[in-house]
Design a protein around this motif. Structure first.
Motif, mmCIF file in Angstrom:
data_model
loop_
_atom_site.group_PDB
_atom_site.id
_atom_site.type_symbol
_atom_site.label_atom_id
_atom_site.label_comp_id
_atom_site.label_asym_id
_atom_site.label_seq_id
_atom_site.Cartn_x
_atom_site.Cartn_y
_atom_site.Cartn_z
ATOM 1 N N LEU A 1 0.837 -1.193 0.000
ATOM 2 C CA LEU A 1 0.000 0.000 0.000
ATOM 3 C C LEU A 1 0.876 1.248 0.000
ATOM 4 O O LEU A 1 0.621 2.200 -0.757
ATOM 5 C CB LEU A 1 -0.942 0.006 1.208
ATOM 6 C CG LEU A 1 -1.850 1.229 1.339
ATOM 7 C CD1 LEU A 1 -2.768 1.372 0.124
ATOM 8 C CD2 LEU A 1 -2.672 1.154 2.616
ATOM 9 N N LEU A 2 1.906 1.257 0.811
ATOM 10 C CA LEU A 2 2.830 2.387 0.873
ATOM 11 C C LEU A 2 3.503 2.613 -0.485
ATOM 12 O O LEU A 2 3.631 3.748 -0.948
ATOM 13 C CB LEU A 2 3.886 2.162 1.963
ATOM 14 C CG LEU A 2 4.923 3.279 2.129
ATOM 15 C CD1 LEU A 2 4.242 4.567 2.577
ATOM 16 C CD2 LEU A 2 5.989 2.863 3.124
ATOM 17 N N ALA A 3 3.909 1.523 -1.133
ATOM 18 C CA ALA A 3 4.545 1.634 -2.456
ATOM 19 C C ALA A 3 3.587 2.284 -3.459
ATOM 20 O O ALA A 3 3.997 3.155 -4.243
ATOM 21 C CB ALA A 3 4.980 0.253 -2.952
ATOM 22 N N LEU A 4 2.337 1.884 -3.416
ATOM 23 C CA LEU A 4 1.341 2.453 -4.334
ATOM 24 C C LEU A 4 1.126 3.940 -4.057
ATOM 25 O O LEU A 4 1.094 4.755 -4.976
ATOM 26 C CB LEU A 4 0.006 1.710 -4.218
ATOM 27 C CG LEU A 4 -0.057 0.319 -4.825
ATOM 28 C CD1 LEU A 4 -1.341 -0.389 -4.401
ATOM 29 C CD2 LEU A 4 0.032 0.388 -6.346
ATOM 30 N N ARG A 5 0.971 4.263 -2.778
ATOM 31 C CA ARG A 5 0.653 5.656 -2.406
ATOM 32 C C ARG A 5 1.838 6.608 -2.537
ATOM 33 O O ARG A 5 1.643 7.797 -2.754
ATOM 34 C CB ARG A 5 0.126 5.698 -0.977
ATOM 35 C CG ARG A 5 -1.299 5.218 -0.863
ATOM 36 C CD ARG A 5 -1.786 5.422 0.531
ATOM 37 N NE ARG A 5 -3.239 5.377 0.598
ATOM 38 C CZ ARG A 5 -3.900 5.294 1.721
ATOM 39 N NH1 ARG A 5 -3.258 5.243 2.877
ATOM 40 N NH2 ARG A 5 -5.211 5.260 1.708
ATOM 41 N N SER A 6 3.058 6.084 -2.374
ATOM 42 C CA SER A 6 4.217 6.970 -2.376
ATOM 43 C C SER A 6 4.750 7.261 -3.777
ATOM 44 O O SER A 6 5.716 8.003 -3.936
ATOM 45 C CB SER A 6 5.335 6.377 -1.513
ATOM 46 O OG SER A 6 5.820 5.193 -2.122
ATOM 47 N N GLY A 7 4.134 6.641 -4.769
ATOM 48 C CA GLY A 7 4.565 6.919 -6.136
ATOM 49 C C GLY A 7 5.690 6.039 -6.618
ATOM 50 O O GLY A 7 6.364 6.353 -7.594
ATOM 51 N N ARG A 8 5.887 4.927 -5.955
ATOM 52 C CA ARG A 8 6.919 4.002 -6.393
ATOM 53 C C ARG A 8 6.472 3.313 -7.682
ATOM 54 O O ARG A 8 5.295 3.044 -7.871
ATOM 55 C CB ARG A 8 7.124 2.953 -5.297
ATOM 56 C CG ARG A 8 8.268 2.036 -5.558
ATOM 57 C CD ARG A 8 8.625 1.280 -4.304
ATOM 58 N NE ARG A 8 9.386 0.093 -4.666
ATOM 59 C CZ ARG A 8 9.574 -0.924 -3.875
ATOM 60 N NH1 ARG A 8 9.056 -0.915 -2.661
ATOM 61 N NH2 ARG A 8 10.276 -1.958 -4.271
ATOM 62 N N LYS A 9 7.427 3.048 -8.547
ATOM 63 C CA LYS A 9 7.101 2.351 -9.796
ATOM 64 C C LYS A 9 6.715 0.920 -9.438
ATOM 65 O O LYS A 9 7.448 0.215 -8.761
ATOM 66 C CB LYS A 9 8.300 2.361 -10.746
ATOM 67 C CG LYS A 9 7.982 1.772 -12.105
ATOM 68 C CD LYS A 9 9.199 1.854 -13.019
ATOM 69 C CE LYS A 9 8.908 1.395 -14.424
ATOM 70 N NZ LYS A 9 8.289 0.095 -14.541
#
Length: 152
Positions: free
Chosen positions: A46-54
């Protein structure tokens, strides 16, 4: 302040993975409300999705697997599986007492079976190798008990 590239990825993820983000938030909220420790991997995705990670193809597959594994039908099926498998593991642990194996060997075997049981309960799954190992162990235990009985 975030750079422009990161902001673009945040927006990209927000648009492309809207339903996935919503589902992961619901899963985490459900875990929190029911007092279950939030799964760290789910929170990380979820953090990866929200933080703009590819988001790579593998990550996307993992996210879809998380969502699938937390659907009520899937959870019910896995719960029924756990309720059928755990008593069988308990039986193997119980039968272990009647062998003439050394205390150290019994303790090691018991430790293995308890760890398999914990995994079955927590992850609601076991690999084919693990299931096979428990079956083979049960057969060895029964063979030992029979041999012990015949020799006495």
């Amino acid at each position: 302040m975030k750079n422009k590239s990161t902001m673009n990825w945040v927006e990209h993820n927000k648009t492309k993975f809207k339903s996935e983000i919503k589902s992961l938030v619901e899963i985490i909220n459900t875990q929190t409300k029911s007092g279950i420790t939030v799964n760290q991997f789910t929170a990380d995705m979820l953090l990866a999705l929200r933080s703009g990670r590819k988001i790579t193809f593998k990550m996307e597959q993992a996210i879809h697997n998380i969502i699938k594994r937390n659907q009520p039908e899937f959870v019910n099926t896995r719960s029924q599986w756990v309720m059928s498998v755990v008593p069988k593991i308990d039986l193997v642990i119980e039968r272990l007492k009647y062998t003439d194996w050394t205390d150290g060997y019994k303790a090691g075997t018991c430790h293995f079976l308890v760890s398999i049981k914990k995994q079955a309960e927590s992850r609601m799954t076991l690999s084919n190798k693990q299931m096979s190992a428990v079956s083979k162990l049960y057969k060895r235990i029964e063979k030992n008990i029979k041999k012990k009985k015949n020799s006495s």
